[in-house]
Design a protein around this motif. Structure first.
Motif, PDB file in Angstrom:
ATOM      1  N   PRO A   1     -11.795 -22.230 -32.613  1.00  0.00           N
ATOM      2  CA  PRO A   1     -11.679 -23.582 -33.161  1.00  0.00           C
ATOM      3  C   PRO A   1     -10.526 -24.351 -32.506  1.00  0.00           C
ATOM      4  O   PRO A   1      -9.458 -23.796 -32.227  1.00  0.00           O
ATOM      5  CB  PRO A   1     -11.403 -23.333 -34.652  1.00  0.00           C
TER       6      PRO A   1
ATOM      7  N   VAL B   1     -12.185 -30.706 -36.045  1.00  0.00           N
ATOM      8  CA  VAL B   1     -11.950 -29.356 -35.536  1.00  0.00           C
ATOM      9  C   VAL B   1     -13.266 -28.888 -34.918  1.00  0.00           C
ATOM     10  O   VAL B   1     -14.292 -28.784 -35.597  1.00  0.00           O
ATOM     11  CB  VAL B   1     -11.504 -28.402 -36.643  1.00  0.00           C
ATOM     12  N   GLN B   2     -13.222 -28.636 -33.616  1.00  0.00           N
ATOM     13  CA  GLN B   2     -14.413 -28.227 -32.873  1.00  0.00           C
ATOM     14  C   GLN B   2     -14.556 -26.712 -32.961  1.00  0.00           C
ATOM     15  O   GLN B   2     -13.582 -25.979 -32.771  1.00  0.00           O
ATOM     16  CB  GLN B   2     -14.259 -28.645 -31.417  1.00  0.00           C
ATOM     17  N   THR B   3     -15.751 -26.224 -33.284  1.00  0.00           N
ATOM     18  CA  THR B   3     -15.971 -24.791 -33.397  1.00  0.00           C
ATOM     19  C   THR B   3     -17.063 -24.340 -32.416  1.00  0.00           C
ATOM     20  O   THR B   3     -17.814 -25.165 -31.887  1.00  0.00           O
ATOM     21  CB  THR B   3     -16.381 -24.396 -34.830  1.00  0.00           C
TER      22      THR B   3
END
Length: 283
Positions: free
Chosen positions: A49, A64-66
């Motif tokens: 993340p 938040v990039q996962t």
């Protein structure tokens, strides 16, 4: 593609095929800018993340990039990512000709032919196809070209199915004078706050994707670029009028920080806020 600030990049592989290109890279935190391209782009997050801010022409998002998140950047869009954490990503570019071939083979009744921008799209099929393509990027012995061609066509077809639109303004279509005036007045009244594409589209009763194209064809620039230019000129006027600091002028003009104003003012006017203030003091 350009990284600014303290970013460092570790390319893991890049391969081009007819109508298709893939690039796998690790990067440290920093700012990443991509100028407009003729191809459609999928940016796929592969790592842990990461806090990311991104902007495509007139659209912005912070999140938040996962792992598995997919950003869709249509052809002709400029893109900026500001990463607060290390990232591991894969970019896939799909040419208009490959997309057209996919559209021809689809059985949908709405005949989708254009791609809509998306942030954090989740699609297991696109992600699995991307992972197969990633294996080809890093492989010592790549697969038969027919396999790559099939992967590319599958990706283009799924992209149209999940992010495609049938709607397209006719070439030369523009906003009417009353609708343009309504739009520009709204922008002026909201320069100090949030201006959302969906709100602008709702003003003139069209979809956001339709509005974006109509505005570009009417004003000859993307909505986001127009808004930035107006915010820069408002900040310049506030600084020249005196009575406010550069930081206050930035906030009142819709910029989140003084440094953001400085970067944009240099791009638009070729001067920094400090230079504008000094010139005003001398006059």
């Amino acid at each position: 593609m350009n990284f600014a600030g303290e970013s460092r990049v570790w390319p893991l592989g890049r391969v081009r095929w007819p109508g298709l290109e893939a690039y796998v890279v690790d990067a440290s935190p920093g700012r990443f800018e991509a100028p407009p391209r003729a191809d459609h782009r999928l940016m796929i997050h592969l790592g842990a993340p990461a806090r990311v801010k991104c902007l495509y022409d007139d659209l912005g998002d912070a999140r938040v990039q996962t792992r598995g998140d997919i950003d869709v950047v249509p052809a002709g869009y400029a893109a900026v990512w500001e990463d607060d954490d290390p990232t591991s990503t894969m970019s896939i570019w799909i040419s208009p000709s490959l997309l057209a071939a996919a559209a021809q083979g689809m059985t949908r009744s709405d005949r989708r032919s254009i791609v809509e921008p998306k942030f954090q799209k989740r699609d297991p099929r696109i992600f699995q196809l991307a992972l197969l393509l990633k294996e080809e990027v890093v492989a010592e012995n790549p697969s038969d070209p027919l396999f790559i061609e099939s992967l590319g066509l599958a990706l283009a077809t799924r992209l149209l199915d999940r992010c495609g639109l049938a709607e397209r303004p006719a070439p030369g279509s523009t906003l009417s004078s009353p609708k343009l005036r309504l739009t520009l007045d709204y922008i002026e009244a909201h320069l100090g706050g949030d201006i959302r594409l969906a709100d602008l589209a709702d003003l003139v009763k069209v979809s956001p994707s339709h509005f974006r194209l109509l505005f570009r064809q009417t004003v000859r620039r993307p909505v986001h670029r127009y808004v930035i230019e107006r915010r820069v000129r408002r900040a310049k006027a506030l600084i020249e009028a005196g009575g406010v600091s550069i930081a206050e002028a930035a906030l009142e003009s819709g910029f989140c920080h003084q440094s953001h104003l400085a970067r944009r003012m240099r791009q638009v006017l070729g001067r920094t806020p400090s230079e504008v203030a000094r010139r005003q003091d001398l006059s």
